[in-house]
Motif scaffolding. Structure first.
Motif, PDB file in Angstrom:
ATOM      1  N   LEU A 166      71.273  33.235  29.223  1.00 54.17           N
ATOM      2  CA  LEU A 166      70.177  34.150  29.520  1.00 54.17           C
ATOM      3  C   LEU A 166      70.701  35.545  29.864  1.00 54.17           C
ATOM      4  CD1 LEU A 166      67.867  31.792  31.612  1.00 54.17           C
ATOM      5  CD2 LEU A 166      67.584  32.508  29.238  1.00 54.17           C
ATOM      6  N   ILE A 167      71.937  35.617  30.347  1.00 55.42           N
ATOM      7  CA  ILE A 167      72.536  36.919  30.653  1.00 55.42           C
ATOM      8  C   ILE A 167      72.680  37.728  29.382  1.00 55.42           C
ATOM      9  CG2 ILE A 167      74.628  38.062  31.493  1.00 55.42           C
ATOM     10  CD1 ILE A 167      74.970  35.666  33.386  1.00 55.42           C
ATOM     11  N   ASP A 168      73.146  37.080  28.312  1.00 58.64           N
ATOM     12  CA  ASP A 168      73.287  37.767  27.028  1.00 58.64           C
ATOM     13  C   ASP A 168      71.945  38.231  26.490  1.00 58.64           C
ATOM     14  OD1 ASP A 168      75.997  37.289  27.154  1.00 58.64           O
ATOM     15  OD2 ASP A 168      75.859  35.426  25.987  1.00 58.64           O
ATOM     16  N   GLN A 169      70.893  37.479  26.801  1.00 57.19           N
ATOM     17  CA  GLN A 169      69.551  37.832  26.346  1.00 57.19           C
ATOM     18  C   GLN A 169      68.860  38.791  27.315  1.00 57.19           C
ATOM     19  OE1 GLN A 169      67.620  34.042  26.028  1.00 57.19           O
ATOM     20  NE2 GLN A 169      68.969  33.321  24.412  1.00 57.19           N
ATOM     21  N   GLU A 170      69.562  39.171  28.368  1.00 53.96           N
ATOM     22  CA  GLU A 170      69.056  40.091  29.393  1.00 53.96           C
ATOM     23  C   GLU A 170      67.776  39.573  30.049  1.00 53.96           C
ATOM     24  OE1 GLU A 170      68.826  44.008  27.758  1.00 53.96           O
ATOM     25  OE2 GLU A 170      70.935  44.025  27.209  1.00 53.96           O
ATOM     26  N   VAL A 171      67.758  38.260  30.319  1.00 53.34           N
ATOM     27  CA  VAL A 171      66.630  37.640  30.999  1.00 53.34           C
ATOM     28  C   VAL A 171      67.020  37.462  32.470  1.00 53.34           C
ATOM     29  CG1 VAL A 171      65.188  35.573  31.155  1.00 53.34           C
ATOM     30  CG2 VAL A 171      65.879  36.445  28.921  1.00 53.34           C
ATOM     31  N   LEU A 172      66.149  37.881  33.367  1.00 56.74           N
ATOM     32  CA  LEU A 172      66.407  37.815  34.793  1.00 56.74           C
ATOM     33  C   LEU A 172      66.155  36.398  35.302  1.00 56.74           C
ATOM     34  CD1 LEU A 172      67.059  39.400  37.388  1.00 56.74           C
ATOM     35  CD2 LEU A 172      64.616  39.800  37.609  1.00 56.74           C
ATOM     36  N   VAL A 173      67.129  35.832  36.018  1.00 52.30           N
ATOM     37  CA  VAL A 173      66.977  34.527  36.645  1.00 52.30           C
ATOM     38  C   VAL A 173      66.820  34.769  38.141  1.00 52.30           C
ATOM     39  CG1 VAL A 173      68.029  32.285  37.087  1.00 52.30           C
ATOM     40  CG2 VAL A 173      68.360  33.387  34.878  1.00 52.30           C
ATOM     41  N   THR A 174      65.661  34.437  38.657  1.00 43.57           N
ATOM     42  CA  THR A 174      65.367  34.666  40.070  1.00 43.57           C
ATOM     43  C   THR A 174      65.439  33.346  40.832  1.00 43.57           C
ATOM     44  OG1 THR A 174      63.009  34.324  39.728  1.00 43.57           O
ATOM     45  CG2 THR A 174      63.836  36.588  39.487  1.00 43.57           C
ATOM     46  N   GLN A 175      65.316  33.448  42.147  1.00 45.43           N
ATOM     47  CA  GLN A 175      65.281  32.256  42.985  1.00 45.43           C
ATOM     48  C   GLN A 175      64.090  31.377  42.622  1.00 45.43           C
ATOM     49  OE1 GLN A 175      67.630  31.394  45.196  1.00 45.43           O
ATOM     50  NE2 GLN A 175      66.570  29.489  45.642  1.00 45.43           N
ATOM     51  N   LYS A 176      62.979  31.998  42.228  1.00 42.60           N
ATOM     52  CA  LYS A 176      61.796  31.241  41.814  1.00 42.60           C
ATOM     53  C   LYS A 176      62.084  30.440  40.546  1.00 42.60           C
ATOM     54  CE  LYS A 176      56.877  31.631  40.713  1.00 42.60           C
ATOM     55  NZ  LYS A 176      56.933  30.389  40.020  1.00 42.60           N
ATOM     56  N   THR A 177      62.840  31.012  39.617  1.00 38.02           N
ATOM     57  CA  THR A 177      63.198  30.300  38.392  1.00 38.02           C
ATOM     58  C   THR A 177      64.046  29.081  38.716  1.00 38.02           C
ATOM     59  OG1 THR A 177      63.253  32.446  37.277  1.00 38.02           O
ATOM     60  CG2 THR A 177      64.206  30.589  36.094  1.00 38.02           C
ATOM     61  N   VAL A 178      65.000  29.241  39.616  1.00 38.90           N
ATOM     62  CA  VAL A 178      65.852  28.116  40.021  1.00 38.90           C
ATOM     63  C   VAL A 178      65.008  27.058  40.706  1.00 38.90           C
ATOM     64  CG1 VAL A 178      67.803  27.442  41.481  1.00 38.90           C
ATOM     65  CG2 VAL A 178      67.897  29.584  40.199  1.00 38.90           C
ATOM     66  N   GLN A 179      64.077  27.475  41.560  1.00 35.89           N
ATOM     67  CA  GLN A 179      63.206  26.517  42.241  1.00 35.89           C
ATOM     68  C   GLN A 179      62.313  25.790  41.238  1.00 35.89           C
ATOM     69  OE1 GLN A 179      63.445  25.684  45.525  1.00 35.89           O
ATOM     70  NE2 GLN A 179      62.078  24.040  44.891  1.00 35.89           N
ATOM     71  N   ASP A 180      61.824  26.485  40.226  1.00 36.42           N
ATOM     72  CA  ASP A 180      61.021  25.842  39.179  1.00 36.42           C
ATOM     73  C   ASP A 180      61.838  24.790  38.433  1.00 36.42           C
ATOM     74  OD1 ASP A 180      58.888  27.408  39.893  1.00 36.42           O
ATOM     75  OD2 ASP A 180      59.115  28.828  38.216  1.00 36.42           O
ATOM     76  N   ALA A 181      63.108  25.098  38.169  1.00 32.79           N
ATOM     77  CA  ALA A 181      63.981  24.134  37.490  1.00 32.79           C
ATOM     78  C   ALA A 181      64.176  22.896  38.361  1.00 32.79           C
ATOM     79  CB  ALA A 181      65.325  24.786  37.159  1.00 32.79           C
ATOM     80  N   LEU A 182      64.360  23.104  39.658  1.00 38.53           N
ATOM     81  CA  LEU A 182      64.496  21.964  40.571  1.00 38.53           C
ATOM     82  C   LEU A 182      63.204  21.160  40.637  1.00 38.53           C
ATOM     83  CD1 LEU A 182      66.519  23.474  43.536  1.00 38.53           C
ATOM     84  CD2 LEU A 182      67.237  21.637  42.015  1.00 38.53           C
ATOM     85  N   ASP A 183      62.071  21.842  40.594  1.00 39.37           N
ATOM     86  CA  ASP A 183      60.783  21.146  40.615  1.00 39.37           C
ATOM     87  C   ASP A 183      60.588  20.277  39.372  1.00 39.37           C
ATOM     88  OD1 ASP A 183      60.192  22.255  43.062  1.00 39.37           O
ATOM     89  OD2 ASP A 183      58.955  23.872  42.230  1.00 39.37           O
ATOM     90  N   ILE A 184      61.079  20.747  38.227  1.00 40.61           N
ATOM     91  CA  ILE A 184      61.003  19.942  36.998  1.00 40.61           C
ATOM     92  C   ILE A 184      61.801  18.652  37.167  1.00 40.61           C
ATOM     93  CG2 ILE A 184      61.780  19.851  34.592  1.00 40.61           C
ATOM     94  CD1 ILE A 184      60.993  22.821  34.391  1.00 40.61           C
ATOM     95  N   ILE A 185      62.995  18.778  37.748  1.00 36.29           N
ATOM     96  CA  ILE A 185      63.832  17.596  37.955  1.00 36.29           C
ATOM     97  C   ILE A 185      63.196  16.665  38.989  1.00 36.29           C
ATOM     98  CG2 ILE A 185      66.086  16.804  38.780  1.00 36.29           C
ATOM     99  CD1 ILE A 185      67.264  19.348  37.516  1.00 36.29           C
ATOM    100  N   LYS A 186      62.621  17.232  40.048  1.00 31.20           N
ATOM    101  CA  LYS A 186      61.929  16.410  41.049  1.00 31.20           C
ATOM    102  C   LYS A 186      60.768  15.651  40.420  1.00 31.20           C
ATOM    103  CE  LYS A 186      62.763  19.226  45.159  1.00 31.20           C
ATOM    104  NZ  LYS A 186      62.165  20.114  46.177  1.00 31.20           N
ATOM    105  N   GLY A 187      60.003  16.336  39.575  1.00 29.42           N
ATOM    106  CA  GLY A 187      58.871  15.696  38.918  1.00 29.42           C
ATOM    107  C   GLY A 187      59.305  14.553  38.019  1.00 29.42           C
TER     108      GLY A 187
END
Length: 153
Positions: free
Chosen positions: A20-41
């Protein structure tokens, strides 16, 4: 059930990938939390009765993991004991990164974290290991070509 977990892990990895860095996409704390929520689900779907209280995955998802006595505990740096480094200089708390690098928004900035009181972290190598190996291979081939052309046979 295995497919549900694999799909959730793939989706979470895609959300926080280094690509995502190469694509210049910002990864925020909310994005990381969303990823964790997917795994929790996915975990709740596969294990509807829940994981046992001592399970490593459950402790990790609840952020209650005990890392004492493991190698991972050496990698965790407390916020108060952390310091950031950029270009061989310590970034002081309270100052903005803009004060160190200026207004250039197109510069790739590598900031490293270390424990307070330790020396500056080592610099990044100028070339990657793969590039270095390719250069050595090219030099070796060139040397062999010169040996063959120098032999008068």
């Amino acid at each position: 059930m295995q497919n549900v977990l694999k799909k959730a892990i793939e989706d979470a990895r895609a959300m926080i990938s280094k690509k995502l860095i190469d694509q210049e996409v910002l990864v925020t704390q909310k994005t990381v939390q969303d990823a964790l929520d997917i795994i929790k689900g996915a975990t709740m779907i596969v294990y509807p009765m829940g994981l046992p209280p001592h399970d490593v995955i459950r402790l990790e998802l609840e952020n209650n993991e005990d890392l004492s006595g493991t190698h991972a505990s050496l990698e965790v740096i407390d916020f108060d004991m952390a310091q950031l480094w950029f270009s061989g200089k310590e970034l002081l708390r309270g100052n903005k990164l803009k004060e160190f690098i200026g207004d250039n928004d197109k510069t790739k900035i590598v900031v490293k974290i270390s424990k307070r009181g330790s020396a500056a972290p080592p610099r990044e190598p100028v070339i990657t290991d793969e590039d270095r190996k390719m250069l050595q291979l090219h030099a070796f081939k060139r040397q062999e070509e010169l040996k063959v052309s120098a032999d008068p046979l």
